[in-house]
Design a protein around this motif. Structure first.
Motif, PDB file in Angstrom:
ATOM      1  N   TYR A  94       1.127  -1.648  -0.208  1.00 25.13           N
ATOM      2  CA  TYR A  94      -0.343   0.170   0.329  1.00 25.13           C
ATOM      3  C   TYR A  94       1.111   1.525  -0.375  1.00 25.13           C
ATOM      4  O   TYR A  94       2.343   0.632   0.042  1.00 25.13           O
ATOM      5  CB  TYR A  94      -0.688  -0.097   1.246  1.00 25.13           C
ATOM      6  CG  TYR A  94      -2.199  -1.234   1.621  1.00 25.13           C
ATOM      7  CD1 TYR A  94      -1.867  -1.748   0.646  1.00 25.13           C
ATOM      8  CD2 TYR A  94      -2.473  -0.871   2.719  1.00 25.13           C
ATOM      9  CE1 TYR A  94      -3.299  -2.616   0.449  1.00 25.13           C
ATOM     10  CE2 TYR A  94      -3.494  -2.067   2.953  1.00 25.13           C
ATOM     11  CZ  TYR A  94      -4.139  -2.748   1.480  1.00 25.13           C
ATOM     12  OH  TYR A  94      -4.827  -4.537   1.607  1.00 25.13           O
ATOM     13  N   ASN A  95       0.471   2.342  -0.940  1.00 27.41           N
ATOM     14  CA  ASN A  95       1.511   3.502  -1.178  1.00 27.41           C
ATOM     15  C   ASN A  95       1.463   4.209   0.545  1.00 27.41           C
ATOM     16  O   ASN A  95       2.419   4.961   1.006  1.00 27.41           O
ATOM     17  CB  ASN A  95       0.082   4.463  -1.639  1.00 27.41           C
ATOM     18  CG  ASN A  95       0.476   3.893  -3.649  1.00 27.41           C
ATOM     19  OD1 ASN A  95       1.105   5.401  -3.901  1.00 27.41           O
ATOM     20  ND2 ASN A  95       0.266   2.901  -3.773  1.00 27.41           N
ATOM     21  N   SER A  96       0.481   3.763   1.527  1.00 25.19           N
ATOM     22  CA  SER A  96       0.244   4.144   2.668  1.00 25.19           C
ATOM     23  C   SER A  96       1.078   3.805   3.735  1.00 25.19           C
ATOM     24  O   SER A  96       1.734   4.343   4.902  1.00 25.19           O
ATOM     25  CB  SER A  96      -0.472   4.824   4.050  1.00 25.19           C
ATOM     26  OG  SER A  96      -1.350   3.142   3.488  1.00 25.19           O
ATOM     27  N   SER A  97       1.377   2.553   3.360  1.00 24.32           N
ATOM     28  CA  SER A  97       3.065   1.565   4.112  1.00 24.32           C
ATOM     29  C   SER A  97       4.411   1.850   2.996  1.00 24.32           C
ATOM     30  O   SER A  97       4.991   2.176   3.612  1.00 24.32           O
ATOM     31  CB  SER A  97       2.429   0.511   4.051  1.00 24.32           C
ATOM     32  OG  SER A  97       1.519  -0.178   4.942  1.00 24.32           O
ATOM     33  N   LEU A  98       4.670   2.158   2.046  1.00 18.85           N
ATOM     34  CA  LEU A  98       5.694   2.572   1.280  1.00 18.85           C
ATOM     35  C   LEU A  98       6.217   3.778   1.520  1.00 18.85           C
ATOM     36  O   LEU A  98       7.342   4.024   1.759  1.00 18.85           O
ATOM     37  CB  LEU A  98       5.553   2.149  -0.420  1.00 18.85           C
ATOM     38  CG  LEU A  98       5.240   1.035  -0.744  1.00 18.85           C
ATOM     39  CD1 LEU A  98       5.011   0.944  -2.205  1.00 18.85           C
ATOM     40  CD2 LEU A  98       6.027   0.204  -0.606  1.00 18.85           C
ATOM     41  N   MET A  99       5.674   4.633   1.933  1.00 15.58           N
ATOM     42  CA  MET A  99       5.827   6.297   3.158  1.00 15.58           C
ATOM     43  C   MET A  99       6.774   6.060   4.573  1.00 15.58           C
ATOM     44  O   MET A  99       7.307   6.854   4.123  1.00 15.58           O
ATOM     45  CB  MET A  99       4.518   7.261   2.663  1.00 15.58           C
ATOM     46  CG  MET A  99       3.758   6.734   3.720  1.00 15.58           C
ATOM     47  SD  MET A  99       3.441   8.547   4.619  1.00 15.58           S
ATOM     48  CE  MET A  99       2.368   7.689   5.900  1.00 15.58           C
ATOM     49  N   LYS A 100       6.245   4.818   5.541  1.00 10.04           N
ATOM     50  CA  LYS A 100       6.731   4.866   6.624  1.00 10.04           C
ATOM     51  C   LYS A 100       7.339   3.542   6.341  1.00 10.04           C
ATOM     52  O   LYS A 100       8.442   3.495   7.084  1.00 10.04           O
ATOM     53  CB  LYS A 100       5.408   3.985   6.810  1.00 10.04           C
ATOM     54  CG  LYS A 100       4.352   4.937   7.754  1.00 10.04           C
ATOM     55  CD  LYS A 100       3.473   4.241   7.603  1.00 10.04           C
ATOM     56  CE  LYS A 100       2.370   5.320   9.045  1.00 10.04           C
ATOM     57  NZ  LYS A 100       1.844   4.546   9.310  1.00 10.04           N
ATOM     58  N   LEU A 101       7.438   2.562   5.364  1.00  6.85           N
ATOM     59  CA  LEU A 101       8.907   1.558   5.000  1.00  6.85           C
ATOM     60  C   LEU A 101       9.423   1.449   3.809  1.00  6.85           C
ATOM     61  O   LEU A 101       7.857   0.779   3.203  1.00  6.85           O
ATOM     62  CB  LEU A 101       8.597   0.345   5.964  1.00  6.85           C
ATOM     63  CG  LEU A 101       9.401  -0.775   5.436  1.00  6.85           C
ATOM     64  CD1 LEU A 101      10.889  -0.186   6.821  1.00  6.85           C
ATOM     65  CD2 LEU A 101       9.118  -1.704   6.507  1.00  6.85           C
ATOM     66  N   PRO A 102       9.730   1.702   3.151  1.00  7.77           N
ATOM     67  CA  PRO A 102      10.513   2.187   1.649  1.00  7.77           C
ATOM     68  C   PRO A 102      10.799   0.880   0.647  1.00  7.77           C
ATOM     69  O   PRO A 102      11.772   0.659   1.932  1.00  7.77           O
ATOM     70  CB  PRO A 102      11.227   3.676   1.431  1.00  7.77           C
ATOM     71  CG  PRO A 102      10.675   3.936   2.700  1.00  7.77           C
ATOM     72  CD  PRO A 102      10.420   3.119   3.795  1.00  7.77           C
TER      73      PRO A 102
END
Length: 156
Positions: free
Chosen positions: A144-152
């Motif tokens: 999820y993009n919202s996860s990728l911003m936290k853990l790229p």
């Protein structure tokens, strides 16, 4: 209430680029990235959007989605208020057997990740996949993009 139904896939290679009928740069951030509800600000080309998404169902296929266009100036102002970790990507629209895949090529700390999404009319809809699709990752929250911003992707 609007419901988004989609499947997500990893993509191999870059053949999809030559098949794309449109490519748009996207910058987005999150005012709220809580897994039960996200509030996203997006600049897509020269347009701004504000989007609220609910939690996905157990299969990861469906969730509430509300999206409204906002001015580019408003989107830029809201991006300045977002949580740390911007998403930067190009979205390619690729038609395959009367289906349109949205293929996102990520940059920055998510460089190397390419994900295709296919919006469906129902969870039971039959999907035909092009050979450049590697594997399905629907419901895997780390994509999820919202996860990728936290853990790229670069930190996996």
């Amino acid at each position: 209430m609007s419901v988004e139904i989609e499947r997500k896939y990893l993509v191999t290679g870059d053949e999809f680029k030559s098949l794309a009928h449109k490519a748009t740069r996207i910058t987005q951030g999150y005012l709220n990235s809580d897994k039960s509800r996200t509030v996203r600000v997006r600049i897509m080309g020269d347009e701004g959007f504000l989007t609220i998404k609910g939690i996905s169902n157990a299969a990861g296929l469906s969730r509430f989605e509300w999206e409204k266009p906002i001015s580019l100036a408003e989107a830029k102002q809201l991006l300045a208020l977002c949580e740390p970790g911007m998403i930067d990507k190009t979205r390619y629209l690729v038609e395959f057997e009367k289906q349109v895949f949205e293929v996102d090529e990520f940059y920055g700390e998510n460089q190397g990740l390419i994900v295709a999404e296919l919006e469906l009319k129902s969870e039971q809809q039959t999907v035909n996949l092009p050979h450049w699709i590697a594997s399905e990752v629907t419901g895997d929250a780390k994509y999820y993009n919202s996860s990728l911003m936290k853990l790229p992707y670069s930190q996996w």
